[in-house]
Design an enzyme around this catalytic site. Structure first.
Site, PDB file in Angstrom:
ATOM      1  N   TRP A  37       3.747   1.549  -2.792  1.00 58.94           N
ATOM      2  CA  TRP A  37       4.393   2.085  -3.834  1.00 58.94           C
ATOM      3  C   TRP A  37       4.738   0.785  -4.632  1.00 58.94           C
ATOM      4  O   TRP A  37       4.808   0.929  -5.889  1.00 58.94           O
ATOM      5  CB  TRP A  37       5.601   2.770  -3.573  1.00 58.94           C
ATOM      6  CG  TRP A  37       5.372   4.259  -3.072  1.00 58.94           C
ATOM      7  CD1 TRP A  37       4.314   4.821  -3.213  1.00 58.94           C
ATOM      8  CD2 TRP A  37       6.423   5.039  -2.621  1.00 58.94           C
ATOM      9  NE1 TRP A  37       4.417   5.925  -2.635  1.00 58.94           N
ATOM     10  CE2 TRP A  37       5.901   6.236  -2.393  1.00 58.94           C
ATOM     11  CE3 TRP A  37       7.853   4.982  -2.306  1.00 58.94           C
ATOM     12  CZ2 TRP A  37       6.530   7.209  -1.670  1.00 58.94           C
ATOM     13  CZ3 TRP A  37       8.495   6.109  -1.792  1.00 58.94           C
ATOM     14  CH2 TRP A  37       7.841   7.238  -1.450  1.00 58.94           C
ATOM     15  N   HIS A  96       4.293   7.810   5.431  1.00 54.47           N
ATOM     16  CA  HIS A  96       3.831   6.955   4.642  1.00 54.47           C
ATOM     17  C   HIS A  96       2.963   5.944   5.114  1.00 54.47           C
ATOM     18  O   HIS A  96       3.130   5.432   6.256  1.00 54.47           O
ATOM     19  CB  HIS A  96       4.951   6.569   3.670  1.00 54.47           C
ATOM     20  CG  HIS A  96       4.672   5.804   2.394  1.00 54.47           C
ATOM     21  ND1 HIS A  96       3.995   6.474   1.114  1.00 54.47           N
ATOM     22  CD2 HIS A  96       4.701   4.484   1.999  1.00 54.47           C
ATOM     23  CE1 HIS A  96       3.644   5.581   0.392  1.00 54.47           C
ATOM     24  NE2 HIS A  96       4.283   4.660   0.574  1.00 54.47           N
ATOM     25  N   CYS A  99      -1.723   7.565  -0.146  1.00 52.24           N
ATOM     26  CA  CYS A  99      -1.117   6.495   0.200  1.00 52.24           C
ATOM     27  C   CYS A  99      -2.026   5.596   1.197  1.00 52.24           C
ATOM     28  O   CYS A  99      -2.010   4.401   1.478  1.00 52.24           O
ATOM     29  CB  CYS A  99       0.144   6.379   0.492  1.00 52.24           C
ATOM     30  SG  CYS A  99       0.515   7.529   1.673  1.00 52.24           S
ATOM     31  N   GLN A 146       0.797   3.214  -6.142  1.00 52.84           N
ATOM     32  CA  GLN A 146       0.600   4.656  -5.912  1.00 52.84           C
ATOM     33  C   GLN A 146       0.930   5.409  -7.386  1.00 52.84           C
ATOM     34  O   GLN A 146       1.923   5.080  -7.847  1.00 52.84           O
ATOM     35  CB  GLN A 146       1.277   5.271  -4.924  1.00 52.84           C
ATOM     36  CG  GLN A 146       0.588   6.496  -4.353  1.00 52.84           C
ATOM     37  CD  GLN A 146       0.854   6.932  -2.986  1.00 52.84           C
ATOM     38  OE1 GLN A 146       1.822   6.229  -2.340  1.00 52.84           O
ATOM     39  NE2 GLN A 146       0.747   8.256  -2.546  1.00 52.84           N
ATOM     40  N   ASN A 173       4.667  -1.752   1.342  1.00 54.73           N
ATOM     41  CA  ASN A 173       4.674  -0.608   0.790  1.00 54.73           C
ATOM     42  C   ASN A 173       3.620  -0.440  -0.354  1.00 54.73           C
ATOM     43  O   ASN A 173       3.867  -0.956  -1.440  1.00 54.73           O
ATOM     44  CB  ASN A 173       6.105  -0.104   0.361  1.00 54.73           C
ATOM     45  CG  ASN A 173       6.178   1.504   0.019  1.00 54.73           C
ATOM     46  OD1 ASN A 173       5.045   1.991  -0.271  1.00 54.73           O
ATOM     47  ND2 ASN A 173       7.395   1.820  -0.094  1.00 54.73           N
TER      48      ASN A 173
END
Length: 649
Positions: free
Chosen positions: A288, A262, A105, A99, A286
């Protein structure tokens, strides 16, 4: 009129296969092959004038042209950012997506899940493009949009700051398919900022054409772990999230390194033997690419030392890649919601999988006409669009069920709202109700029916998301589906899908393919045909009181026109596709209209083309006569004048 013409044109294109993944609609009429070939011939890199490298493509508010957040942003091609850019490799995986500065997200979690199913990935990201062979600075992607697959073209100029991609990027920095896909998705939704905030379900559905469902983990289905495993084995896309209780909670990190508010991807489900017990595990990612769960069964937890070496080797990955395992019990406790996207039948090519059957409807809510609101507004609720479905066959025997029934997943989706965020529009609050329709033969059920009958099923709630979907189980029978906004007089276009284990029958199926072919051959100009249907529909619009033409009414129109077709063909003795004035007179009388010579002359003068009458004009004439004879009292002395005046008008 324009709305009717658009719908008819859409139906015609769908019948030709346009809108399928193999024959996608070209967004903004941009043809990827033609544009790429043109650039190659001219020796120039593509620059997209439909989504330019300018501040307005970034956003309208927080990313608007005057916002400090866009200062220093420049648009660069991948070749300006690294020496050897790659589009996508054969081993594309979920770590390719990290991200950036955009709050999407939810979209990235869906993109990450794409990499788990190569067939689905190839539908969205065509592999006939690269930075080497035939490179012209142009790429394309395909998204599902409200029943159609749409091919979206973009150039490869990407927003950067200090030579770093501003938004989504790959972990190692040289692979660009995910960044370009994000740009194409921003284009179809108006700008990058339009992607900020959303549900993973939206991305799931636009990448697959599937239908999604939500599971609240505070009250989970007892068979949820089994549902997750089966969904993963089918290539379904799964996401999960933790609710926030305040704005300060957004993306707050818990003490065990989970991020609130998230969107995560669920990428695996397995079980291991641990200290004499079987433990169910869930694998999470995740987007990220970092910040991982540190509780039990995390990468470095002691639990892994107590499982077999085979399980440990098969399941563990000790790198900080954003992916981790946790127990299913912890998963249910820590997360708030699980979202599963069930794939359409054409996405499941393996015969070992049981495929869903699917039907779909498209309609409109219009203020004062067909936007009746929910059951709390009985005076107007009945004016909402209504759809009849027939469930004739129960699901296969299921040991977990006491009674036979039909499993449905009903999805109600409002169209194009994200694209209109620039104009200040937001999602409406939507829901649906289902009624037992057995024994009903009315064209459009009225207020009294809904006052006297309870719903057989309904959506769990009304909610302001793009799509609301619920899993429902009903006995075999005939049912009426009524989608609505919560409050009346809310304008919007919507799209309804119903997935079922067995086939669903709708009235639309009764229109024969043979008739459609014949009608297509005989019907002339589309706009002329639209005008005929519009005139004809007025009778039914007034009768049903809804102010609109629904599916049931449309079927009645087709049935009547089919009779007109039989009459036309019987009187068109030379099979020329047109009738003479004499043939026209006999046909009109056979249709039940007794007219004098003067009126017949007026009809021929009004509806002939070079002294002959084609099928379109024949139908228009009969419709006009039927409407006029139903309105005027026959013995009235001025009938001739009234009819003549309106026939020629």
């Amino acid at each position: 009129m324009a709305g009717i013409a658009t719908k008819l044109q859409h139906f015609r294109e769908k019948s030709k296969g346009i809108g399928s993944n193999e024959h996608a609609v070209k967004y903004l009429n941009q043809d990827f092959e033609e544009l790429r070939n043109s650039c190659l011939e001219r020796g120039q890199l593509f620059e997209d004038d439909c989504f330019e490298a300018v501040p307005s493509s970034l956003g309208f508010n927080e990313l608007g042209p005057t916002s400090y957040k866009v200062r220093g942003v420049t648009w660069k091609r991948p070749s300006e950012l690294c020496s050897n850019p790659k589009f996508i490799s054969d081993d594309a995986n979920r770590t390719d997506i990290c991200q950036g500065a955009l709050g999407d997200c939810w979209l990235l979690a869906a993109i990450a899940s794409l990499t788990l199913n190569k067939q689905v990935l190839s539908r969205v990201v065509p592999h006939d493009q690269s930075f080497e062979e035939n490179y012209a600075g142009i790429f394309h992607f395909q998204f599902w949009q409200f029943g159609d697959w749409v091919d979206v073209v973009v150039d490869d100029r990407l927003p950067t700051r200090d030579d770093e991609l501003l938004f989504v990027h790959s972990e190692e920095g040289s692979e660009f398919w995910s960044a370009l896909l994000e740009k194409a998705y921003a284009k179809i939704n108006g700008c990058y900022e339009a992607l900020s905030g959303g549900s993973t379900i939206e991305g799931f559905e636009d990448f697959t054409g599937g239908i999604a469902e939500r599971h609240e983990l505070s009250n989970p289905d007892p068979r949820l772990f089994k549902i997750i495993k089966k969904a993963l084995n089918r290539g379904s896309l799964l996401g999960c999230s933790i609710d926030i209780t305040s704005a300060a909670d957004s993306e707050a990190i818990t003490h065990r390194k989970l991020v609130k508010g998230h969107a995560y991807s669920v990428t695996g489900a397995d079980q291991v033997e641990y200290q004499g017990d079987t433990v169910q595990l869930i694998r999470i990612r995740n987007p990220w690419g970092q910040v991982e769960w540190t509780g039990q069964w995390s990468d470095n937890s002691y639990e892994w030392s107590s499982v077999s070496s085979e399980d440990r080797e098969r399941l563990t990955n000790r790198s900080e890649d954003g992916e981790f395992w946790m127990s299913f019990s912890d998963f249910r406790r820590e997360y708030s919601r699980l979202e599963i996207c069930n794939l359409t039948p054409d996405a499941l090519t393996d015969d070992e999988y049981q495929k869903w059957a699917e039907v779909e409807f498209e309609e409109t809510w219009r203020s004062g006409v067909s936007a009746g609101g929910c059951r709390n507004f009985p005076d107007t609720f009945w004016t909402n669009p209504q759809f009849v479905i027939k469930l004739e066959e129960a699901d296969d025997d299921d040991d977990d069920e006491d009674e036979e029934g039909c499993t449905l997943i009903v999805g109600l989706m409002q169209k194009n709202k994200r694209r209109r965020r620039k104009m200040g529009e937001d999602m409406e609050t939507i829901g649906f109700a289902i009624y037992d329709y057995s024994g009903q033969r009315q064209v459009h059920l009225k207020k009294n029916f809904f006052l006297r009958n309870r719903s057989a099923a309904r959506s769990d709630t009304f909610i302001n998301l793009r799509e609301l979907s619920n899993r429902i189980r009903l006995p075999p029978g005939e049912y009426l589906l009524v989608p609505s906004t919560f409050e009346p007089n809310k304008n919007g276009d919507f799209y309804v899908r119903v997935f079922s284990e067995k086939d669903i029958h709708i009235d639309e199926d009764d229109i024969s393919e043979g008739f459609q072919r014949l009608f297509g051959q005989l019907a002339g100009d589309l706009l002329h045909l639209v005008s005929i249907l519009f005139q004809f529909s007025l009778t039914f619009i007034k009768k049903n009181g809804s102010g609109k033409l629904g599916l049931v009414e449309f079927k009645i129109l087709w049935t009547k026109i089919e009779k007109f077709l039989d009459l036309f063909r019987s009187r068109d003795v030379d099979q020329s596709g047109c009738m003479s004035a004499t043939e026209m007179r006999l046909a009109v009388e056979e249709a039940g209209f007794s007219l004098n010579n003067a009126l017949h002359q007026i009809i021929v003068a009004r509806y002939n083309d070079n002294l002959s009458i084609d099928f379109d004009n024949f139908v228009a004439c009969l419709i006009r006569l039927e409407l006029l004879f139903s309105k005027f009292y026959y013995p009235c002395g001025h009938l001739y004048f009234s009819l003549a005046l309106r026939i020629i008008s």
